[in-house]
Design a protein around this motif. Structure first.
Motif, PDB file in Angstrom:
ATOM      1  N   PHE A   1       0.846  -1.202   0.000  1.00  0.00           N
ATOM      2  CA  PHE A   1       0.000   0.000   0.000  1.00  0.00           C
ATOM      3  C   PHE A   1       0.881   1.253   0.000  1.00  0.00           C
ATOM      4  CE2 PHE A   1      -2.134   3.382   2.349  1.00  0.00           C
ATOM      5  CZ  PHE A   1      -3.378   3.453   1.742  1.00  0.00           C
ATOM      6  N   GLN A   2       1.884   1.288   0.883  1.00  0.00           N
ATOM      7  CA  GLN A   2       2.738   2.465   0.957  1.00  0.00           C
ATOM      8  C   GLN A   2       3.524   2.685  -0.325  1.00  0.00           C
ATOM      9  OE1 GLN A   2       6.612   2.572   2.290  1.00  0.00           O
ATOM     10  NE2 GLN A   2       6.315   4.161   3.836  1.00  0.00           N
ATOM     11  N   ALA A   3       4.090   1.585  -0.855  1.00  0.00           N
ATOM     12  CA  ALA A   3       4.855   1.702  -2.094  1.00  0.00           C
ATOM     13  C   ALA A   3       3.988   2.224  -3.219  1.00  0.00           C
ATOM     14  CB  ALA A   3       5.457   0.343  -2.460  1.00  0.00           C
ATOM     15  N   GLY A   4       2.745   1.700  -3.304  1.00  0.00           N
ATOM     16  CA  GLY A   4       1.832   2.174  -4.336  1.00  0.00           C
ATOM     17  C   GLY A   4       1.469   3.633  -4.158  1.00  0.00           C
ATOM     18  N   LEU A   5       1.213   4.043  -2.912  1.00  0.00           N
ATOM     19  CA  LEU A   5       0.854   5.432  -2.626  1.00  0.00           C
ATOM     20  C   LEU A   5       1.965   6.390  -3.043  1.00  0.00           C
ATOM     21  CD1 LEU A   5      -0.899   7.637  -1.315  1.00  0.00           C
ATOM     22  CD2 LEU A   5       0.113   7.004   0.896  1.00  0.00           C
TER      23      LEU A   5
ATOM     24  N   THR B   1      -7.715   9.196  -8.642  1.00  0.00           N
ATOM     25  CA  THR B   1      -6.876   8.192  -9.308  1.00  0.00           C
ATOM     26  C   THR B   1      -6.069   7.400  -8.293  1.00  0.00           C
ATOM     27  OG1 THR B   1      -6.720   9.604 -11.264  1.00  0.00           O
ATOM     28  CG2 THR B   1      -5.078   7.848 -11.036  1.00  0.00           C
ATOM     29  N   THR B   2      -5.528   8.099  -7.317  1.00  0.00           N
ATOM     30  CA  THR B   2      -4.706   7.436  -6.293  1.00  0.00           C
ATOM     31  C   THR B   2      -5.519   6.378  -5.551  1.00  0.00           C
ATOM     32  OG1 THR B   2      -3.294   9.377  -5.991  1.00  0.00           O
ATOM     33  CG2 THR B   2      -3.371   7.790  -4.181  1.00  0.00           C
ATOM     34  N   VAL B   3      -6.717   6.735  -5.119  1.00  0.00           N
ATOM     35  CA  VAL B   3      -7.540   5.799  -4.348  1.00  0.00           C
ATOM     36  C   VAL B   3      -7.970   4.620  -5.216  1.00  0.00           C
ATOM     37  CG1 VAL B   3      -9.734   5.536  -3.124  1.00  0.00           C
ATOM     38  CG2 VAL B   3      -8.286   7.533  -2.691  1.00  0.00           C
ATOM     39  N   ARG B   4      -8.341   4.889  -6.452  1.00  0.00           N
ATOM     40  CA  ARG B   4      -8.754   3.791  -7.337  1.00  0.00           C
ATOM     41  C   ARG B   4      -7.596   2.829  -7.610  1.00  0.00           C
ATOM     42  NH1 ARG B   4     -13.685   3.994  -9.199  1.00  0.00           N
ATOM     43  NH2 ARG B   4     -14.827   5.971  -9.351  1.00  0.00           N
ATOM     44  N   GLU B   5      -6.423   3.361  -7.848  1.00  0.00           N
ATOM     45  CA  GLU B   5      -5.271   2.508  -8.134  1.00  0.00           C
ATOM     46  C   GLU B   5      -4.847   1.723  -6.887  1.00  0.00           C
ATOM     47  OE1 GLU B   5      -3.772   1.775 -11.007  1.00  0.00           O
ATOM     48  OE2 GLU B   5      -5.413   2.914 -11.920  1.00  0.00           O
ATOM     49  N   LEU B   6      -4.942   2.340  -5.729  1.00  0.00           N
ATOM     50  CA  LEU B   6      -4.621   1.612  -4.492  1.00  0.00           C
ATOM     51  C   LEU B   6      -5.610   0.471  -4.269  1.00  0.00           C
ATOM     52  CD1 LEU B   6      -3.687   4.536  -2.061  1.00  0.00           C
ATOM     53  CD2 LEU B   6      -2.142   2.809  -3.018  1.00  0.00           C
ATOM     54  N   ASN B   7      -6.881   0.722  -4.553  1.00  0.00           N
ATOM     55  CA  ASN B   7      -7.875  -0.347  -4.424  1.00  0.00           C
ATOM     56  C   ASN B   7      -7.542  -1.506  -5.361  1.00  0.00           C
ATOM     57  OD1 ASN B   7     -10.732  -1.362  -3.677  1.00  0.00           O
ATOM     58  ND2 ASN B   7     -10.766  -1.320  -5.916  1.00  0.00           N
TER      59      ASN B   7
END
Length: 416
Positions: free
Chosen positions: A248-252, A264-270
């Motif tokens: 999660f952190q790496a993706g964020l 976009t950030t929230v959708r991609e993290l999901n």
């Protein structure tokens, strides 16, 4: 003067006893020197052959509910020969007995005697013997055979326990190493320094419930004007939760470097969490971007506890706009990004559910109201003292004192 028959018999018995003691000493030394299980069975076999003159020997030992052939000398028995406890239940009740009485067939005609080896009234082994020397065809010889067999069984049992203990210790060491690695990973997730400056002041408190918690917080300076804060909680604990949170952190951080907006950030993290956890785990999260130029807080609450925004004047706001928890479905439904003013002297207080899900001895919950009450009288305290006071409040409220049922995380942002 010629020796009497009684004296000859006594000398013979003494000689035989010395040989028995020698045999017991030999197998005891083998046990002491940590011989393997196969070595113990070999010593047992050679001892009976050498000391009792046994010419045919079959030893069956009870393992996992079946009597399995462990020693096979001078016979035509198959190596996978075995008996069930039901088959042997009525054999030789109380004493050794002739094998012929058992009606086992041709392969067993070479044996003369069956000696059951019992421990606590339960048969643990079966010793089939054939052609014992005349000097040993006696009750003393049978007693010696039973004694030797019991010593063997005890030695094998201890050897297996030692092996199991060693395996368990190795497994515990591996788990401990995994925990240490996960703890190191988790510590690396948290920011080492918070960007306190002339515009904002931040403070974070993290108190894990277990060795590896499932909470996460982060503060990231996007540019000279914008700051992202995040508080998250992954379902489950331990190494899997730590690894998922590291993803999660790496993706964020990757998305922020690509200048992705909050939607976009929230959708991609999901998508990242669903792909990695297959819908079996989820993360609740609160992500917010504060822009000091506009004094506006832009945020998404993804199934997390509502953070509190306390303006210098006016009522506290619950920041609940957003979407469902992340990772429970492949695609998020349309959601709203929250916007709220955050002028000077405003306080943002975000936390995980470990802070509110605290119960007193009457099973009353500290809850959101307890947090609001604590903030009402302490919101202008320096943030470290504010967090200390909040922990003190829930410790006093909690029926278990300082032992909480979940991780407790608090992250505060105050605009100067």
């Amino acid at each position: 003067m010629p020796q009497t028959a009684a004296l000859v018999g006594l000398e013979k018995r003494l000689f035989l006893k010395e040989r028995e003691l020698g045999a017991l000493l030999e197998i005891t030394q083998a046990i002491t020197h940590d011989s393997g299980e196969a070595d113990l069975y070999k010593i047992y076999q050679f001892t009976l052959i050498g000391q009792l003159g046994v010419r045919r020997l079959a030893l069956y030992v009870l393992e996992e509910g079946t009597f399995r052939l462990k020693v096979n000398f001078g016979t035509t028995l198959s190596t996978d020969s075995r008996f069930t406890p039901a088959e042997v239940a009525g054999w030789c009740p109380g004493t050794p007995c002739p094998v012929q009485e058992l009606g086992l067939g041709l392969a067993w005609q070479a044996f003369e005697l069956l000696v059951p080896v019992r421990q606590r009234e339960a048969t643990q082994a079966l010793v089939f013997v054939g052609t014992m020397q005349g000097d040993y065809a006696s009750q003393e010889a049978l007693a010696f055979l039973e004694t030797l067999s019991n010593i063997l069984l005890g030695a094998v049992a201890n050897l297996r326990l030692a092996r199991q203990r060693e395996t368990l210790l190795m497994a515990e060491a591996a788990v401990r190493r995994e925990i240490e690695i996960a703890q190191q990973v988790q510590q690396l997730l948290f920011p080492q320094h918070l960007p306190n400056n002339e515009y904002v002041v931040l403070h974070a408190t993290y108190q894990p419930h277990t060795e590896i918690g499932g909470d996460y917080y982060d503060v990231i300076e996007i540019d000279a004007h914008r700051l992202l804060v995040c508080v998250a909680d992954v379902s489950g604990k331990g190494v899997p939760a730590s690894l998922l949170m590291s993803n999660f952190q790496a993706g964020l951080r990757t998305l922020l470097r690509q200048n992705a907006d909050l939607v976009t950030t929230v959708r991609e993290l999901n998508h990242l969490i669903f792909r990695n956890a297959g819908g079996e785990k989820f993360i609740t999260a609160f992500l917010a971007i504060y822009d000091r130029r506009t004094q506006v807080l832009e945020y998404v609450n993804a199934g997390h506890n509502d953070p509190l925004l306390l303006p210098d004047a006016g009522s506290p706001q619950l920041l609940h706009d957003g979407t469902v928890m992340l990772g429970i479905m492949a695609e998020l439904p349309p959601f709203k990004v929250g916007l709220t003013a955050m002028p000077p002297h405003s306080l943002l207080f975000a936390y995980t559910d470990g802070l509110t899900e605290v119960f007193n001895r009457h099973q009353e919950e500290f809850g959101e109201q307890g947090v609001l009450t604590a903030l009402a009288g302490n919101r202008y305290l320096p943030l470290p003292r504010l967090h200390h006071e909040m922990l003190h409040r829930i410790q006093q409220f909690n029926a278990n004192g300082e032992r909480f049922a979940d991780d407790v995380t608090m992250l505060s942002l105050r605009v100067k």
